[in-house]
Design a protein around this motif. Sequence first.
Motif, PDB file in Angstrom:
ATOM      1  N   LYS A   1       0.839  -1.196   0.000  1.00  0.00           N
ATOM      2  CA  LYS A   1       0.000   0.000   0.000  1.00  0.00           C
ATOM      3  C   LYS A   1       0.874   1.247   0.000  1.00  0.00           C
ATOM      4  CE  LYS A   1      -4.003  -2.081   2.280  1.00  0.00           C
ATOM      5  NZ  LYS A   1      -4.958  -1.992   3.415  1.00  0.00           N
ATOM      6  N   LYS A   2       0.495   2.193  -0.854  1.00  0.00           N
ATOM      7  CA  LYS A   2       1.238   3.440  -0.948  1.00  0.00           C
ATOM      8  C   LYS A   2       0.265   4.560  -1.325  1.00  0.00           C
ATOM      9  CE  LYS A   2       5.263   5.491  -3.239  1.00  0.00           C
ATOM     10  NZ  LYS A   2       6.331   5.282  -4.251  1.00  0.00           N
ATOM     11  N   ASN A   3       0.213   5.581  -0.467  1.00  0.00           N
ATOM     12  CA  ASN A   3      -0.688   6.715  -0.678  1.00  0.00           C
ATOM     13  C   ASN A   3      -2.138   6.263  -0.882  1.00  0.00           C
ATOM     14  OD1 ASN A   3       1.531   8.479  -0.562  1.00  0.00           O
ATOM     15  ND2 ASN A   3       1.892   8.289  -2.779  1.00  0.00           N
ATOM     16  N   GLY A   4      -2.518   5.247  -0.105  1.00  0.00           N
ATOM     17  CA  GLY A   4      -3.887   4.756  -0.162  1.00  0.00           C
ATOM     18  C   GLY A   4      -4.189   3.849  -1.337  1.00  0.00           C
ATOM     19  N   LYS A   5      -3.185   3.561  -2.182  1.00  0.00           N
ATOM     20  CA  LYS A   5      -3.388   2.688  -3.336  1.00  0.00           C
ATOM     21  C   LYS A   5      -2.667   1.362  -3.139  1.00  0.00           C
ATOM     22  CE  LYS A   5      -3.899   6.525  -6.595  1.00  0.00           C
ATOM     23  NZ  LYS A   5      -3.400   7.149  -7.861  1.00  0.00           N
ATOM     24  N   LYS A   6      -3.167   0.317  -3.827  1.00  0.00           N
ATOM     25  CA  LYS A   6      -2.614  -1.024  -3.687  1.00  0.00           C
ATOM     26  C   LYS A   6      -1.707  -1.355  -4.881  1.00  0.00           C
ATOM     27  CE  LYS A   6      -6.522  -2.766  -0.996  1.00  0.00           C
ATOM     28  NZ  LYS A   6      -7.609  -3.777  -0.913  1.00  0.00           N
ATOM     29  N   PHE A   7      -0.583  -2.034  -4.559  1.00  0.00           N
ATOM     30  CA  PHE A   7       0.389  -2.390  -5.594  1.00  0.00           C
ATOM     31  C   PHE A   7       0.839  -3.835  -5.424  1.00  0.00           C
ATOM     32  CE2 PHE A   7       0.601   2.160  -5.116  1.00  0.00           C
ATOM     33  CZ  PHE A   7       0.781   2.642  -6.403  1.00  0.00           C
ATOM     34  N   LEU A   8       1.348  -4.390  -6.522  1.00  0.00           N
ATOM     35  CA  LEU A   8       1.945  -5.723  -6.525  1.00  0.00           C
ATOM     36  C   LEU A   8       3.396  -5.608  -6.972  1.00  0.00           C
ATOM     37  CD1 LEU A   8      -0.817  -7.804  -8.333  1.00  0.00           C
ATOM     38  CD2 LEU A   8      -0.211  -7.978  -5.931  1.00  0.00           C
ATOM     39  N   TYR A   9       4.222  -6.524  -6.502  1.00  0.00           N
ATOM     40  CA  TYR A   9       5.618  -6.532  -6.908  1.00  0.00           C
ATOM     41  C   TYR A   9       5.770  -7.364  -8.174  1.00  0.00           C
ATOM     42  CZ  TYR A   9      10.671  -7.240  -6.828  1.00  0.00           C
ATOM     43  OH  TYR A   9      12.006  -7.277  -7.168  1.00  0.00           O
ATOM     44  N   ASP A  10       6.293  -6.751  -9.227  1.00  0.00           N
ATOM     45  CA  ASP A  10       6.569  -7.438 -10.487  1.00  0.00           C
ATOM     46  C   ASP A  10       7.946  -8.085 -10.352  1.00  0.00           C
ATOM     47  OD1 ASP A  10       7.304  -8.219 -13.045  1.00  0.00           O
ATOM     48  OD2 ASP A  10       6.437  -6.468 -14.023  1.00  0.00           O
ATOM     49  N   MET A  11       7.951  -9.417 -10.183  1.00  0.00           N
ATOM     50  CA  MET A  11       9.201 -10.120  -9.927  1.00  0.00           C
ATOM     51  C   MET A  11      10.099 -10.172 -11.161  1.00  0.00           C
ATOM     52  SD  MET A  11       7.593 -13.970  -9.591  1.00  0.00           S
ATOM     53  CE  MET A  11       9.149 -14.765  -9.257  1.00  0.00           C
ATOM     54  N   VAL A  12       9.552  -9.871 -12.339  1.00  0.00           N
ATOM     55  CA  VAL A  12      10.365  -9.859 -13.553  1.00  0.00           C
ATOM     56  C   VAL A  12      11.131  -8.549 -13.683  1.00  0.00           C
ATOM     57  CG1 VAL A  12      10.309  -9.914 -16.079  1.00  0.00           C
ATOM     58  CG2 VAL A  12       8.870 -11.484 -14.758  1.00  0.00           C
ATOM     59  N   LYS A  13      10.419  -7.429 -13.522  1.00  0.00           N
ATOM     60  CA  LYS A  13      11.049  -6.121 -13.706  1.00  0.00           C
ATOM     61  C   LYS A  13      11.510  -5.484 -12.400  1.00  0.00           C
ATOM     62  CE  LYS A  13       8.928  -5.017 -18.120  1.00  0.00           C
ATOM     63  NZ  LYS A  13       8.204  -4.035 -18.939  1.00  0.00           N
ATOM     64  N   GLY A  14      11.136  -6.099 -11.273  1.00  0.00           N
ATOM     65  CA  GLY A  14      11.583  -5.592  -9.985  1.00  0.00           C
ATOM     66  C   GLY A  14      10.985  -4.248  -9.611  1.00  0.00           C
ATOM     67  N   ILE A  15       9.730  -4.012 -10.026  1.00  0.00           N
ATOM     68  CA  ILE A  15       9.056  -2.756  -9.716  1.00  0.00           C
ATOM     69  C   ILE A  15       7.662  -3.037  -9.160  1.00  0.00           C
ATOM     70  CG2 ILE A  15      10.299  -1.464 -11.490  1.00  0.00           C
ATOM     71  CD1 ILE A  15       7.821  -1.732 -13.277  1.00  0.00           C
ATOM     72  N   LEU A  16       7.039  -2.020  -8.561  1.00  0.00           N
ATOM     73  CA  LEU A  16       5.668  -2.142  -8.081  1.00  0.00           C
ATOM     74  C   LEU A  16       4.708  -1.718  -9.188  1.00  0.00           C
ATOM     75  CD1 LEU A  16       5.915  -0.695  -4.442  1.00  0.00           C
ATOM     76  CD2 LEU A  16       5.805  -3.098  -5.128  1.00  0.00           C
ATOM     77  N   ARG A  17       3.627  -2.479  -9.316  1.00  0.00           N
ATOM     78  CA  ARG A  17       2.600  -2.166 -10.306  1.00  0.00           C
ATOM     79  C   ARG A  17       1.248  -2.061  -9.610  1.00  0.00           C
ATOM     80  NH1 ARG A  17       4.040  -2.679 -15.531  1.00  0.00           N
ATOM     81  NH2 ARG A  17       5.857  -3.930 -16.102  1.00  0.00           N
ATOM     82  N   PRO A  18       0.334  -1.225 -10.127  1.00  0.00           N
ATOM     83  CA  PRO A  18      -1.024  -1.156  -9.563  1.00  0.00           C
ATOM     84  C   PRO A  18      -1.661  -2.539  -9.522  1.00  0.00           C
ATOM     85  CG  PRO A  18      -0.681   0.645 -11.095  1.00  0.00           C
ATOM     86  CD  PRO A  18       0.523  -0.256 -11.228  1.00  0.00           C
ATOM     87  N   ALA A  19      -2.308  -2.861  -8.405  1.00  0.00           N
ATOM     88  CA  ALA A  19      -2.875  -4.205  -8.193  1.00  0.00           C
ATOM     89  C   ALA A  19      -4.216  -4.350  -8.896  1.00  0.00           C
ATOM     90  CB  ALA A  19      -3.004  -4.485  -6.707  1.00  0.00           C
ATOM     91  N   THR A  20      -4.202  -4.260 -10.226  1.00  0.00           N
ATOM     92  CA  THR A  20      -5.414  -4.470 -11.013  1.00  0.00           C
ATOM     93  C   THR A  20      -5.719  -5.967 -11.082  1.00  0.00           C
ATOM     94  OG1 THR A  20      -4.183  -4.655 -13.080  1.00  0.00           O
ATOM     95  CG2 THR A  20      -4.888  -2.439 -12.410  1.00  0.00           C
ATOM     96  N   PRO A  21      -6.964  -6.338 -11.391  1.00  0.00           N
ATOM     97  CA  PRO A  21      -7.278  -7.773 -11.528  1.00  0.00           C
ATOM     98  C   PRO A  21      -6.382  -8.475 -12.546  1.00  0.00           C
ATOM     99  CG  PRO A  21      -9.304  -6.509 -11.405  1.00  0.00           C
ATOM    100  CD  PRO A  21      -8.185  -5.513 -11.497  1.00  0.00           C
TER     101      PRO A  21
END
Length: 389
Positions: A5-25
Amino acid sequence: MKIYKKNGKKFLYDMVKGILRPATPEEKVRQKVVKYLVEQMKIPIEAIETELLLSSIDNLSKLRADIVVWHINEATNSEECLLIIEVKAPHVPLTEKTLEQVMSYQSILKSKYVAITNGEDLEIYQIRENGTAQLLTTELYTYEDLINSNVKFAKKRTMRRLSFDEINYHRYINMLIDKGYIGEETDPALHPFLAELQNFILVEPISCVLPIQFKGISLEQDLGYSFHTYGNAAGGSFPGYYRGFVVKTLDGNEAIYRIGMFGTAKLINDPIYGNRKSYTVLNVATEDMLGYHNSLELNIDNSISKRKTEYRFFHNGRLTAGKKGSVKIEKVKNYVSKYAPDLLVEDKIYLGSLPNNMSISWDQGQQFIMNLLLYANIRDKLRNDIKKR
């Protein structure tokens, strides 16, 4: 799967690119699939690429592949695309269009395999020498299995034309209700007829030579049944089996029309649609150069009447033209009067009749099918004329 969670939004960790992405379906499914590729299929993480812009291969392409798996061809010592995966959200069914989408990526990347998934189902296909995709069995395949073509092909499922006794079997009818092809609140007295209607639509062979000329349109080709989904103006969708026909329209153009029968869901206190009974609909969808859409949605429960040994089909003429909204029923009837006046019966659009309590032959049902195609084409023509204004 860990959610950040960051600034009230949900994210997932992209293990391929090593970045956080919005936790869309869809992103949840993508990361679930990547984890499966690494942990179960033993694919090296460095061989996986997500959201690949295909302009890096073809500078004219605007496409983007969800997941791409690479490998080194030892014979040429060059990197090649092994597998392309198209990812859909969990609520999206896997259809022929999903496969067509990933095949458009394959035409650029030249992968050995393609796959489609919604997180619940995963279908992997091998590309044959003739360019077609052949479905693999549901066994777990490893990275090495795919590289070495150590795979097995699934047996193609085919529908057969069932006898009326088989159609009338209660377990078969219950299956159609459970699978969403008959509405759960549709009158049980209609069930045998509807079961026969669906079987007739999907697999009854055409007993005459094509093309069939009919009141300004022409049925050019029978495409058989296939799995698709089409939405309506209210935001609903109807995934399942449709019978496809190539039709030369009133304007002389070719379009694909698909006919299918489906049950709607029963809704109680739905936040958007409120309360709604479940019923059975007959859908005619169109695919042409402008895209694809649902041309006709016929509520069978309210649109048929029994007359001696047959059921007669009528439509009230209701039509929606996209953002233009509802079209006056009188305008629809005027278009029908212009292009197919004999369809106007008892101030309704008459689509034909079919026999009850027996198997329906092509000779008995041909006029009904042609009326459906013609009426759908008239509705499409009216929609297009309205949108041009």
